[in-house]
Scaffold this motif. Sequence first.
Motif, PDB file in Angstrom:
ATOM      1  N   LYS A   7      37.498  35.257  36.480  1.00 41.24           N
ATOM      2  CA  LYS A   7      37.839  36.670  36.364  1.00 41.24           C
ATOM      3  C   LYS A   7      39.275  36.786  35.875  1.00 41.24           C
ATOM      4  CE  LYS A   7      39.435  37.524  41.084  1.00 41.24           C
ATOM      5  NZ  LYS A   7      39.203  38.269  42.324  1.00 41.24           N
ATOM      6  N   HIS A   8      39.529  37.853  35.159  1.00 40.25           N
ATOM      7  CA  HIS A   8      40.882  38.083  34.671  1.00 40.25           C
ATOM      8  C   HIS A   8      41.238  39.544  34.867  1.00 40.25           C
ATOM      9  CE1 HIS A   8      41.245  34.146  32.911  1.00 40.25           C
ATOM     10  NE2 HIS A   8      40.109  34.313  32.266  1.00 40.25           N
ATOM     11  N   CYS A  62      48.074  38.762  32.680  1.00 39.50           N
ATOM     12  CA  CYS A  62      47.105  38.529  33.733  1.00 39.50           C
ATOM     13  C   CYS A  62      47.867  37.978  34.937  1.00 39.50           C
ATOM     14  CB  CYS A  62      46.036  37.534  33.271  1.00 39.50           C
ATOM     15  SG  CYS A  62      44.813  37.191  34.546  1.00 39.50           S
ATOM     16  N   HIS A  67      48.068  32.065  35.331  1.00 40.95           N
ATOM     17  CA  HIS A  67      47.514  32.587  34.078  1.00 40.95           C
ATOM     18  C   HIS A  67      48.603  33.110  33.140  1.00 40.95           C
ATOM     19  CE1 HIS A  67      43.055  33.058  35.406  1.00 40.95           C
ATOM     20  NE2 HIS A  67      43.623  32.016  35.964  1.00 40.95           N
ATOM     21  N   MET A  72      48.559  33.836  29.171  1.00 41.98           N
ATOM     22  CA  MET A  72      47.681  35.008  29.165  1.00 41.98           C
ATOM     23  C   MET A  72      48.517  36.274  29.213  1.00 41.98           C
ATOM     24  SD  MET A  72      44.231  35.408  31.405  1.00 41.98           S
ATOM     25  CE  MET A  72      43.644  33.816  30.869  1.00 41.98           C
TER      26      MET A  72
HETATM   27 CU    CU Z   1      43.672  35.335  33.656  1.00 44.30          CU
END
Ligand code: CU
Length: 80
Positions: A7-8, A62, A67, A72
């Motif tokens: 999940k992000h 994120c 992350h 990200m």
């Molecule tokens: Cu992420």
Amino acid sequence: MNPSQLKHYFTAKDFADGIWTQKVQASKVEIKGAIHELQLKPGAEAEWVFVPLKSGTYVLRCPIPGHTEAGMTGEIAIKN
Ligand SMILES: [Cu+2]
């Protein structure tokens, strides 16, 4: 669209305050009203329709540990 197995989140501080959300559409649900954050589960897809109110450059990332460090991140530029 989140094509991964994890999940992000999509978090952009200040960005949500600079837009007017018309709707968020996901699967068979349409959500209206003020939205500040979306969480996309693996394979999820959502459409966020909004009207930008303030111009500026907003950093998005994120916030899941590791992350952001893994790259990200991104940038949204709103110009008028
Ligand atoms: Cu992420």
